[in-house]
Scaffold this motif. Structure first.
Motif, PDB file in Angstrom:
ATOM      1  N   ARG A   1     109.660  31.075  -5.990  1.00 35.24           N
ATOM      2  CA  ARG A   1     109.157  29.945  -5.466  1.00 35.24           C
ATOM      3  C   ARG A   1     107.519  30.479  -5.138  1.00 35.24           C
ATOM      4  NH1 ARG A   1     111.083  27.562  -0.612  1.00 35.24           N
ATOM      5  NH2 ARG A   1     109.873  25.819  -1.080  1.00 35.24           N
TER       6      ARG A   1
ATOM      7  N   CYS B   1      96.888  24.628  -2.111  1.00 35.21           N
ATOM      8  CA  CYS B   1      96.938  23.691  -3.282  1.00 35.21           C
ATOM      9  C   CYS B   1      96.422  22.455  -3.050  1.00 35.21           C
ATOM     10  CB  CYS B   1      98.246  23.703  -3.857  1.00 35.21           C
ATOM     11  SG  CYS B   1      98.939  25.291  -4.899  1.00 35.21           S
ATOM     12  N   ASP B   2      97.089  21.877  -2.061  1.00 36.87           N
ATOM     13  CA  ASP B   2      96.645  20.291  -1.762  1.00 36.87           C
ATOM     14  C   ASP B   2      95.240  20.199  -1.236  1.00 36.87           C
ATOM     15  OD1 ASP B   2      99.462  19.843  -2.235  1.00 36.87           O
ATOM     16  OD2 ASP B   2     100.144  19.635  -0.231  1.00 36.87           O
TER      17      ASP B   2
ATOM     18  N   GLU C   1     101.287  25.887  -0.705  1.00 34.37           N
ATOM     19  CA  GLU C   1     101.192  24.528  -0.997  1.00 34.37           C
ATOM     20  C   GLU C   1     100.212  23.713  -0.467  1.00 34.37           C
ATOM     21  OE1 GLU C   1     105.456  23.427   0.134  1.00 34.37           O
ATOM     22  OE2 GLU C   1     106.195  23.937  -1.888  1.00 34.37           O
TER      23      GLU C   1
ATOM     24  N   ARG D   1     104.523  28.605  -7.121  1.00 33.82           N
ATOM     25  CA  ARG D   1     103.376  28.012  -6.414  1.00 33.82           C
ATOM     26  C   ARG D   1     102.184  29.034  -6.341  1.00 33.82           C
ATOM     27  NH1 ARG D   1     107.361  25.947  -5.652  1.00 33.82           N
ATOM     28  NH2 ARG D   1     108.084  24.357  -4.516  1.00 33.82           N
TER      29      ARG D   1
ATOM     30  N   ASP E   1     100.251  27.970  -9.440  1.00 26.28           N
ATOM     31  CA  ASP E   1      99.745  26.589  -9.421  1.00 26.28           C
ATOM     32  C   ASP E   1      98.379  26.877  -8.728  1.00 26.28           C
ATOM     33  OD1 ASP E   1     102.061  25.292 -10.600  1.00 26.28           O
ATOM     34  OD2 ASP E   1     102.758  24.937  -8.748  1.00 26.28           O
TER      35      ASP E   1
ATOM     36  N   THR F   1     104.920  27.603   2.040  1.00 27.41           N
ATOM     37  CA  THR F   1     104.456  26.501   2.510  1.00 27.41           C
ATOM     38  C   THR F   1     102.911  26.617   2.576  1.00 27.41           C
ATOM     39  OG1 THR F   1     106.546  25.633   3.502  1.00 27.41           O
ATOM     40  CG2 THR F   1     104.420  24.891   4.483  1.00 27.41           C
TER      41      THR F   1
END
Length: 184
Positions: A153, A102-103, A99, A157, A160, A96
Motif C-alpha cells: 500500500r 497526494c490530495d 494520501e 501510494r 501516485d 495515510t
C-alpha cells in the motif's frame, strides 16, 4: 532502534548469500532481497531528485520524509514475520500521510485529458524515474511471502505521489501523449 555499523565489508556475501533481518541466510536473488534492493534504488533516485535546483521546496521536504520512510519499508521487507523480537513495520499512518500529500498537490493541478510523457523540467523527469522504480519495487514486494500488506500500500501510494509531484514540477507545461502522431 540503534544501528551500529563498525565494518562495512564482512565477506559473508561472497558466496551469493546474505542475511535477512532475522539472521536467516538466503540467496541474494531471494524475493525479499530483490524487493528491498529496489526500494534502496528508489531511495537513491530520490536522493538525486533532491539535488535538483528546480524541485519545489515543499516537495523536497516531503521527499526527505519519504527517504526516511523507505528505510522503514526496507527494514520491514528484510525481516520475516515471527520470532520473539518486536520488529519495525510500515504502518497505515504512513500510507495515510502519503494520501494527504497526494490530495494537497492534486488539488492544485488541472484535470488530465491525456497520458503524460515522462519529461518536462529536470525535476519532473527525475520524479518520473522515481515513479517507475517505485512501481518495480511494488511489484517485487508483491512476491514476498507473508509480507506486511502496508508495504505494498505504501509503495502504491508513493508511486501516485511521485506522479502527482512530477505534474506539479512541470507547472502545467506537461508533455502529453498524442496517440498515433507519427503514424502515416
Amino acid at each position: 532502534m540503534t544501528v551500529n555499523l563498525t565494518r562495512i565489508y564482512t565477506k559473508l556475501g561472497d558466496g551469493g548469500e546474505t542475511h535477512l533481518g532475522d539472521m536467516s541466510r538466503v540467496p541474494k536473488t531471494h524475493p525479499r532481497i530483490e524487493a528491498y534492493g529496489d526500494v534502496d534504488e528508489l531511495n537513491a533516485h530520490i536522493g538525486v531528485t533532491l539535488t535538483l535546483a528546480d524541485l519545489p521546496e515543499q516537495y523536497g521536504s516531503w521527499l526527505r520524509r519519504v527517504q526516511n520512510d523507505l528505510f522503514d519499508v526496507g527494514a520491514d521487507l528484510a525481516v520475516p514475520h515471527g520470532g520473539d523480537r518486536e520488529r519495525l513495520r510500515v504502518s497505515a499512518d504512513q500510507v495515510t500521510w502519503l494520501e494527504g500529500a497526494c490530495d494537497e498537490v492534486n488539488a492544485t493541478l488541472k484535470p488530465l485529458k491525456s497520458f503524460i510523457l515522462p519529461g518536462g523540467t529536470p525535476a519532473a523527469a527525475q520524479l518520473h524515474v522515481c515513479r517507475t522504480v517505485c512501481r518495480r519495487a511494488e511489484r517485487r514486494a508483491l512476491l514476498v511471502e507473508e509480507s506486511n500488506p502496508e508495504v505494498v500500500r505504501y509503495l502504491n501510494r508513493l508511486s501516485d505521489l511521485l506522479f502527482i509531484l512530477s505534474r506539479g514540477a512541470n507547472a502545467g507545461d506537461e508533455p502529453l501523449w498524442e496517440p498515433g502522431r507519427s503514424q502515416g
